[in-house]
Design an enzyme around this catalytic site. Structure first.
Site, PDB file in Angstrom:
ATOM      1  N   LYS A   1       0.852  -1.206   0.000  1.00  0.00           N
ATOM      2  CA  LYS A   1       0.000   0.000   0.000  1.00  0.00           C
ATOM      3  C   LYS A   1       0.884   1.250   0.000  1.00  0.00           C
ATOM      4  O   LYS A   1       0.651   2.184  -0.773  1.00  0.00           O
ATOM      5  CB  LYS A   1      -0.916   0.019   1.240  1.00  0.00           C
ATOM      6  CG  LYS A   1      -2.122  -0.892   1.101  1.00  0.00           C
ATOM      7  CD  LYS A   1      -2.851  -1.106   2.415  1.00  0.00           C
ATOM      8  CE  LYS A   1      -3.945  -2.157   2.243  1.00  0.00           C
ATOM      9  NZ  LYS A   1      -4.527  -2.635   3.495  1.00  0.00           N
TER      10      LYS A   1
ATOM     11  N   ASP B   1     -11.389   3.000   4.052  1.00  0.00           N
ATOM     12  CA  ASP B   1     -11.808   1.595   3.979  1.00  0.00           C
ATOM     13  C   ASP B   1     -13.330   1.477   3.890  1.00  0.00           C
ATOM     14  O   ASP B   1     -13.861   0.413   3.556  1.00  0.00           O
ATOM     15  CB  ASP B   1     -11.340   0.847   5.242  1.00  0.00           C
ATOM     16  CG  ASP B   1     -10.247  -0.177   4.948  1.00  0.00           C
ATOM     17  OD1 ASP B   1     -10.051  -0.504   3.758  1.00  0.00           O
ATOM     18  OD2 ASP B   1      -9.608  -0.646   5.904  1.00  0.00           O
TER      19      ASP B   1
ATOM     20  N   GLN C   1      -5.065  -1.206   9.629  1.00  0.00           N
ATOM     21  CA  GLN C   1      -4.988  -2.553   9.058  1.00  0.00           C
ATOM     22  C   GLN C   1      -5.653  -3.571   9.988  1.00  0.00           C
ATOM     23  O   GLN C   1      -5.341  -3.628  11.179  1.00  0.00           O
ATOM     24  CB  GLN C   1      -3.506  -2.917   8.827  1.00  0.00           C
ATOM     25  CG  GLN C   1      -3.288  -4.246   8.145  1.00  0.00           C
ATOM     26  CD  GLN C   1      -3.782  -4.268   6.707  1.00  0.00           C
ATOM     27  OE1 GLN C   1      -3.560  -3.343   5.934  1.00  0.00           O
ATOM     28  NE2 GLN C   1      -4.472  -5.341   6.345  1.00  0.00           N
TER      29      GLN C   1
END
Ligand code: NAP
Length: 296
Positions: free
Chosen positions: A54, A121, A98
């Site tokens: 990422k 997200d 995460q």
């Protein structure tokens, strides 16, 4: 029939190029650099790999990448304080924590402490509600990637019968909402669904997100249907490690009109959509027109 292979790797490359184009315009015309912060707690090897790639891709499209790696035993208050700092940092437009988090941390509490406008997200309860009511939101990356591939392949999805196998909060439910938003007739199937084969046989679009290797056989697929395989399963075959999806690729490809492979299908779209969400969040935060074709 032999299916068209939907090349997610190539498509993700075009999405990243579009993002890079918008980033350079934001810099040149407005002096703004979109910034993405990724927070990793602990040392889960798979998460470390995701976070690294990422970060690399964020920099490649010209955005600012910030990584916060915290000790596995970080107290919840410390993580919440970091998120609060990022929420208030004008150079950060996207925040990703995460998952999974270590057991002592309350995942819902942590996710819902992110500013919804920076929740790239799309897991914050406000974004879930906005998506569910058809309003502008931050859309979860993997379902967004699947939607982009389906729109690219079909143009309009209106009136199509879609079956999503799997009802997780991170994928199945938002995927179903997005398909409904594009006027599909949507069925969400799960482990208690009766006659799954018959349900799947009705579908023009089958999206499989179960986490069971090659569970969907070709004879469940309606001739000419589009199959999107979200599953990522590591198996051992002929003494070798192999990555397979939730559908049996060869038999499904023999009946489908189009199909995504594993690897090289849905997987690469997830990070591309994370970058797309960050540039969208940056435009919204600055009251600028958001890029077309990079969100739902
Ligand atoms: P999950 O939370 O474990 O959910 C799995 C879903 O499958 C559940 O809703 C479960 O039903 C359903 N299911 C289990 N067995 C079934 C069966 N025999 N028949 C029908 N449905 C069944 O998984 P997830 O997080 O959504 O992920 C699913 C897969 O997608 C995994 O392989 C994951 O690695 C992959 N994935 C990939 C990406 C990516 O490409 N970047 C992103 C996200 C996920 P119940 O609810 O009834 O238990």
């Amino acid at each position: 029939m032999s299916a068209t292979i939907i090349d997610g790797k190539a498509f993700a490359g075009t999405v990243r190029e579009k993002v890079a184009g918008h980033v350079s315009r934001l810099k040149e015309e407005h002096g703004i650099t979109p910034g993405l912060a990724v927070v990793l707690v602990g040392e889960d090897p798979a998460s470390q790999v995701y976070v690294r790639s990422k970060g690399k891709m964020t920099v490649e499209v010209g955005m600012k990448s910030v990584e916060h790696k915290l000790d596995v035993e970080t107290p919840e208050a410390e993580l919440l304080a970091l998120i609060d700092k990022l929420n208030n940092d004008p150079e950060i437009h996207g925040i990703l924590v995460q998952l999974p988090l270590p057991k002592h941390l309350n995942e819902d509490l942590v996710i819902n402490s992110i500013d919804p406008a920076k929740d790239v997200d799309g897991f914050h309860i406000s974004n879930v509600g906005l998506l569910g009511t058809g309003q502008k939101s931050m859309v979860p990356c993997t379902p967004l990637g699947c939607l982009m591939m389906l729109r690219d392949h079909h143009g309009s999805l209106s009136g199509m019968d879609a079956v999503v196998i799997g009802r997780s909060n991170i994928f199945g439910k938002p995927m179903a909402q997005l398909l409904l938003g594009d006027s599909c007739t949507v069925t969400i199937a799960h482990s208690r669904t009766k006659d799954l084969a018959d349900v799947v046989r009705r579908a023009d679009i089958v999206v499989a997100a179960v986490g069971r290797p090659e569970m969907v056989p070709g004879d469940w697929i309606k001739e000419g249907a589009t199959v999107i395989d979200v599953g990522i399963n590591r198996i051992e075959r002929d003494g070798k490690n192999k990555l397979v999806g939730d559908v049996d690729f060869d038999s499904c490809a023999a009946r489908a009109g189009a199909i995504t492979p594993v690897p090289g299908g849905v997987g690469p779209m997830t990070i591309a959509c994370l970058l797309a969400n960050t540039v969208t969040a940056c435009c919204r935060a600055n009251g600028l027109a958001e890029p077309e074709g990079l969100t739902a």
